[in-house]
Every structure is written in C-alpha cells, then in structure tokens.
Motif scaffolding. Structure first.
Motif, PDB file in Angstrom:
ATOM      1  N   ASP A 126     -70.555  44.966   4.379  1.00 45.34           N
ATOM      2  CA  ASP A 126     -70.590  46.041   3.405  1.00 45.34           C
ATOM      3  C   ASP A 126     -69.280  46.823   3.455  1.00 45.34           C
ATOM      4  OD1 ASP A 126     -72.317  48.037   1.683  1.00 45.34           O
ATOM      5  OD2 ASP A 126     -71.330  49.249   3.232  1.00 45.34           O
ATOM      6  N   ARG A 128     -68.459  49.949   2.840  1.00 50.61           N
ATOM      7  CA  ARG A 128     -68.450  51.253   3.506  1.00 50.61           C
ATOM      8  C   ARG A 128     -68.693  51.115   5.001  1.00 50.61           C
ATOM      9  NH1 ARG A 128     -71.532  56.691   1.271  1.00 50.61           N
ATOM     10  NH2 ARG A 128     -70.536  58.169   2.717  1.00 50.61           N
ATOM     11  N   GLU A 153     -75.123  53.110  -4.907  1.00 50.98           N
ATOM     12  CA  GLU A 153     -74.851  54.549  -4.812  1.00 50.98           C
ATOM     13  C   GLU A 153     -73.959  54.896  -3.631  1.00 50.98           C
ATOM     14  OE1 GLU A 153     -77.320  58.803  -4.715  1.00 50.98           O
ATOM     15  OE2 GLU A 153     -78.366  56.887  -4.971  1.00 50.98           O
ATOM     16  N   HIS A 154     -74.127  54.166  -2.501  1.00 47.85           N
ATOM     17  CA  HIS A 154     -73.342  54.528  -1.314  1.00 47.85           C
ATOM     18  C   HIS A 154     -71.874  54.134  -1.446  1.00 47.85           C
ATOM     19  CE1 HIS A 154     -73.891  50.276  -0.432  1.00 47.85           C
ATOM     20  NE2 HIS A 154     -73.108  50.371   0.616  1.00 47.85           N
ATOM     21  N   LEU A 155     -71.513  53.395  -2.513  1.00 46.86           N
ATOM     22  CA  LEU A 155     -70.125  53.023  -2.746  1.00 46.86           C
ATOM     23  C   LEU A 155     -69.496  53.848  -3.864  1.00 46.86           C
ATOM     24  CD1 LEU A 155     -70.392  49.134  -2.430  1.00 46.86           C
ATOM     25  CD2 LEU A 155     -69.775  50.813  -0.673  1.00 46.86           C
ATOM     26  N   THR A 156     -70.069  55.019  -4.116  1.00 50.20           N
ATOM     27  CA  THR A 156     -69.525  55.964  -5.080  1.00 50.20           C
ATOM     28  C   THR A 156     -69.641  57.360  -4.484  1.00 50.20           C
ATOM     29  OG1 THR A 156     -71.647  56.359  -6.207  1.00 50.20           O
ATOM     30  CG2 THR A 156     -70.314  54.516  -7.012  1.00 50.20           C
ATOM     31  N   ARG A 159     -68.408  61.796  -0.741  1.00 53.76           N
ATOM     32  CA  ARG A 159     -68.368  61.468   0.690  1.00 53.76           C
ATOM     33  C   ARG A 159     -67.704  60.134   0.940  1.00 53.76           C
ATOM     34  NH1 ARG A 159     -74.224  63.494   3.182  1.00 53.76           N
ATOM     35  NH2 ARG A 159     -73.935  65.715   2.717  1.00 53.76           N
ATOM     36  N   PHE A 160     -68.028  59.140   0.101  1.00 57.39           N
ATOM     37  CA  PHE A 160     -67.407  57.830   0.271  1.00 57.39           C
ATOM     38  C   PHE A 160     -65.907  57.917   0.009  1.00 57.39           C
ATOM     39  CE2 PHE A 160     -66.649  53.443  -1.674  1.00 57.39           C
ATOM     40  CZ  PHE A 160     -66.418  52.850  -0.447  1.00 57.39           C
ATOM     41  N   GLU A 163     -64.101  59.309   2.928  1.00 54.40           N
ATOM     42  CA  GLU A 163     -63.918  58.314   3.987  1.00 54.40           C
ATOM     43  C   GLU A 163     -62.758  57.378   3.667  1.00 54.40           C
ATOM     44  OE1 GLU A 163     -67.677  56.364   4.552  1.00 54.40           O
ATOM     45  OE2 GLU A 163     -68.733  58.262   4.865  1.00 54.40           O
TER      46      GLU A 163
END
Length: 267
Positions: A126, A128, A153-156, A159-160, A163
């Motif tokens: 993944d 992230r 969602e976790h790749l937008t 916060r992402f 990082e």
C-alpha cells in the motif's frame, strides 16, 4: 520488439493486464481492465504521450539543474513511464516504485525493459503504509494512483499529503495526479487539503498544472497539483514562465494564489 508475456491476471485488483503494440505509433501500451493505463516508447523514453504525465515531467526537469541525479519515489507503477523519463533526463537517479499489484512491475519489466543503467527499487504494498518503511527522504514524490471521487480515502486528504510532504527533502517537490469529473469538486477538496498541509509544513502553497481549456470550462480530466520547497528555488514568476513554455498547449500553470482562487470557485 515482442513482449515476453502479453496478458496477466492481477491478483490484488482482479483485473487483466495486457501489453500491446500502440495502434498509433511504434510504442507500447499497458491496458488494465480493458482501459489503456500507460504508454511507453522504448526507442525514446523522453516522449510522453499523456498530458498530465508530460506536465509532471516538466516540473521534474525544472526544479533542479538539468542532468543532476535526483531521488524519486513513485507511488503507483503503471508501465514505469516516468521512471524511464527520469533516467533518460537525469542519469544516475535513484528511484523507488511502490505498487499494490505484486505481479505488475515484474510483468512490465519483462516485457518492456528499462533504459540501461536505471537504478530502480520496486516495493510491493500500500502506498501510504510503505512510507513508514522508507528511511530516506526524496527529492521528488510522485503520487499517480487513481485519485477521484471514489478513490481510496486513506490515499487522499490533508493528513496523507502531510506525510508525503514530510518524506521530501527541504528543496523537494510533490506531484499529485488528480482525476476529476466536470465541476472539479474533488479537485477543490484535494487542493484545499494540500494547501492546508503546506501551511502546516511552512511551505508556500499549491501549484496547479492542466490543460487551460479543461480548467476554464471545468471539464472532466487529469490535473496535476504540485507543492514543496523545490518550487520556490528560482522564484514563482520564473517557474511559471518555464512551465507555461514547456506545454503541452494550451497550458495553464496556477501559482498558490491562483490555485486558492480556483478552490474558491470549485466550492
């Protein structure tokens, strides 16, 4: 040249991948799930067909002196079009690619070899999650995974992006491919999120690169967001002039203030 293998089932996504001759030129295309995903010209890796990738390549040309090797992290492999370009323009660059589909990078490399001397590390996982296992910082990070309203969602989001900015050197650059529908609501959300992450990191803000008509008429398409200390090296006006001149035309290059106005218009 004939690819060693032309068709492959991708275990993670469940899609069929094919490498086939391009019907328009002497290049090759990577097709995933019936849709053309990448184009490669083995004879001339600096020839990039897709406009958003060409605009990314222009930034990678401009943010450091010509020919100087750089360290680049590519999140999303595709047919490795941009790593091929970087090697050709900046020989000796150390590059890392992260892709979720375990079979895809080896499939592409077997069929479409990289330019001689390419220093490429391939990681499977993944995008992230892989950031935490990478000890070094990069001169450039390229996020070229599907990003649209139904993206993971976790790749937008802020916060992402924070990082990703944290994984850059002080004078590095982050490039994000945004695919959006007409109206550009997702673009507005993501540009605002990246702007917020830049503010937290003490960076000047977000740049936007796209086809001018696409932005003027809020049409569906791919738009590039760029950020990082490397965009302020020669001053915003000089950078904007360089990127505008590089095309493809009609080109739009929005500085952080203009990007903020675009965000306001998109709601």
């Amino acid at each position: 040249m004939t690819p060693v293998t032309t068709t492959l089932h991708l275990g993670e996504s469940g899609e069929q991948a094919r490498i086939i001759p391009d019907e328009h030129d002497d290049g090759w295309v990577l097709e995933i799930g019936g849709a053309i995903q990448s184009h490669v010209d083995l004879a001339d890796p600096t020839r990039i067909r897709y406009e958003y990738l060409r605009r990314m390549a222009n930034v990678l040309d401009a943010f450091r002196p010509a020919g100087r090797p750089v360290g680049v992290l590519h999140l999303g492999a595709g047919a490795l079009t941009l790593p091929r370009y970087v090697q050709s323009r900046r020989p000796g660059s150390a590059q890392t690619v992260v892709d979720l589909d375990r079979e895809l990078p080896s499939f592409v490399l077997a069929a479409l070899p990289l330019p001689e001397g390419t220093d490429l590390t391939v990681l499977i996982g993944d995008a992230r999650a892989s950031l935490t296992s990478l000890p070094q910082r990069f001169d450039a990070v390229v996020l070229d995974i599907y990003t649209g309203l139904d993206a993971a969602e976790h790749l937008t989001g802020r916060r992402f992006y924070a990082e990703l900015l944290d994984s850059l050197t002080a004078d590095g650059v982050l490039l994000v491919n945004i695919g959006d529908d007409a109206g550009h609501h997702f673009l507005g959300q993501q540009a605002a999120a990246l702007e917020s992450a830049c503010a937290e990191a003490g960076l000047s803000g977000t740049w936007t690169l796209a086809d001018a008509t696409l932005l003027d008429q809020a049409q569906a398409g791919n738009i590039v967001l760029a950020a990082g200390g490397g965009l302020a090296t020669d001053g915003p006006e000089a950078l904007r002039a360089t990127l505008l001149g590089a095309g493809p035309h009609p080109a739009a290059v929005l500085d952080p203030a203009q990007t903020a106005a675009l965000v306001a218009r998109s709601g």
